[in-house]
Scaffold this active site. Structure first.
Site, PDB file in Angstrom:
ATOM      1  CG  HIS A   1      12.138   3.681  12.237  1.00 22.04           C
ATOM      2  ND1 HIS A   1      11.925   2.426  12.705  1.00 22.04           N
ATOM      3  CD2 HIS A   1      10.560   3.682  11.817  1.00 22.04           C
ATOM      4  CE1 HIS A   1      11.552   1.658  12.289  1.00 22.04           C
ATOM      5  NE2 HIS A   1      10.070   2.476  12.054  1.00 22.04           N
TER       6      HIS A   1
ATOM      7  NE  ARG B   1       4.481 -11.492  -0.652  1.00 16.96           N
ATOM      8  CZ  ARG B   1       4.549 -10.674   0.923  1.00 16.96           C
ATOM      9  NH1 ARG B   1       4.857 -10.827   2.227  1.00 16.96           N
ATOM     10  NH2 ARG B   1       3.893  -9.367   1.283  1.00 16.96           N
TER      11      ARG B   1
ATOM     12  NE  ARG C   1       9.808  -2.527  10.817  1.00 12.82           N
ATOM     13  CZ  ARG C   1       9.072  -1.720  10.920  1.00 12.82           C
ATOM     14  NH1 ARG C   1       9.734  -0.863  10.410  1.00 12.82           N
ATOM     15  NH2 ARG C   1       7.916  -2.121  11.843  1.00 12.82           N
TER      16      ARG C   1
ATOM     17  CD  GLU D   1      15.309   1.365  13.601  1.00  9.05           C
ATOM     18  OE1 GLU D   1      14.322   1.468  15.013  1.00  9.05           O
ATOM     19  OE2 GLU D   1      15.479   1.236  12.788  1.00  9.05           O
TER      20      GLU D   1
ATOM     21  CG  ASP E   1      12.777   6.753   8.470  1.00  9.76           C
ATOM     22  OD1 ASP E   1      13.278   7.480   9.732  1.00  9.76           O
ATOM     23  OD2 ASP E   1      11.400   6.148   8.351  1.00  9.76           O
TER      24      ASP E   1
ATOM     25  NE  ARG F   1      -3.409  -2.207   2.893  1.00 14.26           N
ATOM     26  CZ  ARG F   1      -3.197  -3.868   3.208  1.00 14.26           C
ATOM     27  NH1 ARG F   1      -2.190  -3.798   3.155  1.00 14.26           N
ATOM     28  NH2 ARG F   1      -3.886  -4.387   3.301  1.00 14.26           N
TER      29      ARG F   1
HETATM   30  C1  8YV Z   1       6.581   3.251  13.698  1.00 10.40           C
HETATM   31  C2  8YV Z   1       6.686   1.948  12.005  1.00 10.40           C
HETATM   32  O1  8YV Z   1       8.099   3.650  13.677  1.00 10.40           O
HETATM   33  O2  8YV Z   1       4.541   1.494  11.497  1.00 10.40           O
HETATM   34  C3  8YV Z   1       5.510   0.758  11.370  1.00 10.40           C
HETATM   35  O3  8YV Z   1       6.080   0.036  11.059  1.00 10.40           O
HETATM   36  O4  8YV Z   1       7.806   1.532  11.918  1.00 10.40           O
HETATM   37  C4  8YV Z   1       6.343   3.296  11.864  1.00 10.40           C
HETATM   38  O5  8YV Z   1       5.345   3.060  11.839  1.00 10.40           O
HETATM   39  C5  8YV Z   1       6.518   2.158  14.853  1.00 10.40           C
HETATM   40  O6  8YV Z   1       5.390   1.459  14.290  1.00 10.40           O
HETATM   41  C6  8YV Z   1       6.926   2.432  16.081  1.00 10.40           C
HETATM   42  O7  8YV Z   1       6.031   2.996  16.634  1.00 10.40           O
END
Ligand code: 8YV
Length: 311
Positions: free
Chosen positions: A273, A170, A226, A255, A250, A149
């Protein structure tokens, strides 16, 4: 009887307010989750901790639902939850636009070297010499790794910049972009790869030295997915050798620790992040965390189950 919930890490006030009427206990250290008063009565976990392992789930025999904050749930032991029929939800969709916008920002900031331009003015260097030229995104080819998305949201925006979008993932989708089953071959055709794929064992170190070499000295990586999807040591080596031109990151392998060598590189942009970190989007994510719980206990259905729990 009041439904007992356990929050792993302190949820922000709007979540606590939206869970009004539930008994919510909070533990800051998820590994100490067993210290709660009545673990056998906990029916829902509100997960702000990121990771959630089998051992923690096993502490709660009456657990029915995990409401996870974030679209990515790679830290949650989904297999352990499925084995016990526990529903897992996440906060998908509400962050699509902001994460795509942030990935776009990273791409543009890298192409126009926006941070260096800012330093150039602040340091007074502009008064001493000429501004260096940067490169234009207009008309270039960009590969999206993980056309979910968020990736599709970004692709539509890139089209407006006359960017040719390729994608790897995929499988082929019904979209107006070229699918590239071979990641290295796709990288060789791209000025940049934007990573928007899920984390977890399936995608661990998918971005290898070969992918980076294929991108080449003018090419670069944008990672808003990630840290685990990139071989970070190989990335550092490729940037050091000039085999890869630049990176905008990011997310990181460990982390919030970012290797000093990455911090020292002028051709690397760093952010903490933060792709979904706007007041609006985080507010919507908080709301969804709470509404998934409410919906489950009021109607038996959740709003945004993870795909594995979506019948
Ligand atoms: C947030 C994320 O930093 O939604 C995710 O998977 O990586 C980010 O939106 C994370 O959820 C931290 O709470």
């Amino acid at each position: 009887m009041t439904i007992r919930l356990l929050a792993l890490r302190q949820p922000p006030p709007p979540v606590m307010e939206a869970l009004n009427g539930y008994h919510v206990e909070v533990v800051q250290d998820p590994t100490a989750a067993w210290e709660v008063d009545a673990p056998q009565e906990v029916r829902g976990l509100v997960n702000f901790a990121g990771s959630l392992d089998r051992e923690t789930l096993d502490r709660f025999p009456a657990l029915e639902i995990v409401s996870h904050m974030g679209v990515g749930y790679d830290g949650v032991d989904v297999q352990a939850a499925l084995e016990r029929g526990i529903t897992v939800t996440h906060t998908r969709d509400v962050l699509n636009a902001d994460v795509a916008n942030f990935a776009f920002l990273m791409l543009l900031a890298a192409s126009r070297e926006y941070v260096r331009q800012d330093t150039h003015v602040r340091s007074g260097a502009w008064e001493q010499g000429q501004t260096q030229l940067t490169w234009s995104l207009e008309g270039k080819t960009v590969g999206i790794v993980g056309l979910g998305r968020i990736g599709r949201n970004l692709a539509a925006k890139l089209e407006a910049f006359n960017v040719t979008v390729l994608y790897h993932g995929r499988g082929k989708q019904d979209v107006p972009y070229e699918y590239c089953p071979d990641l290295v071959e796709m990288a060789a055709r791209c000025r940049a790869l934007v990573l928007l794929l899920p984390g977890g064992p399936e995608t661990d170190h998918l971005i290898t030295a070969d992918v980076m070499n294929a991108l080449g000295p003018e090419g670069g990586l944008v990672n808003a997915a990630r840290g685990s999807v990139v071989d970070q040591d190989a990335l550092i080596a490729a940037l050091q050798d000039g085999r890869l031109g630049w990176a905008a990151l990011d997310v990181f392998a460990d982390e919030p620790h970012v290797p000093q060598v990455l911090r020292d590189m002028p051709n690397v942009l760093l952010s903490p992040h933060a792709a979904s970190a706007t007041v609006e989007t985080r507010g919507a994510m908080f709301d969804l965390v709470a509404q998934n719980i409410r919906s489950y206990f009021e109607t038996g259905k959740t709003l945004t189950p993870i795909p594995e729990c979506d019948p």
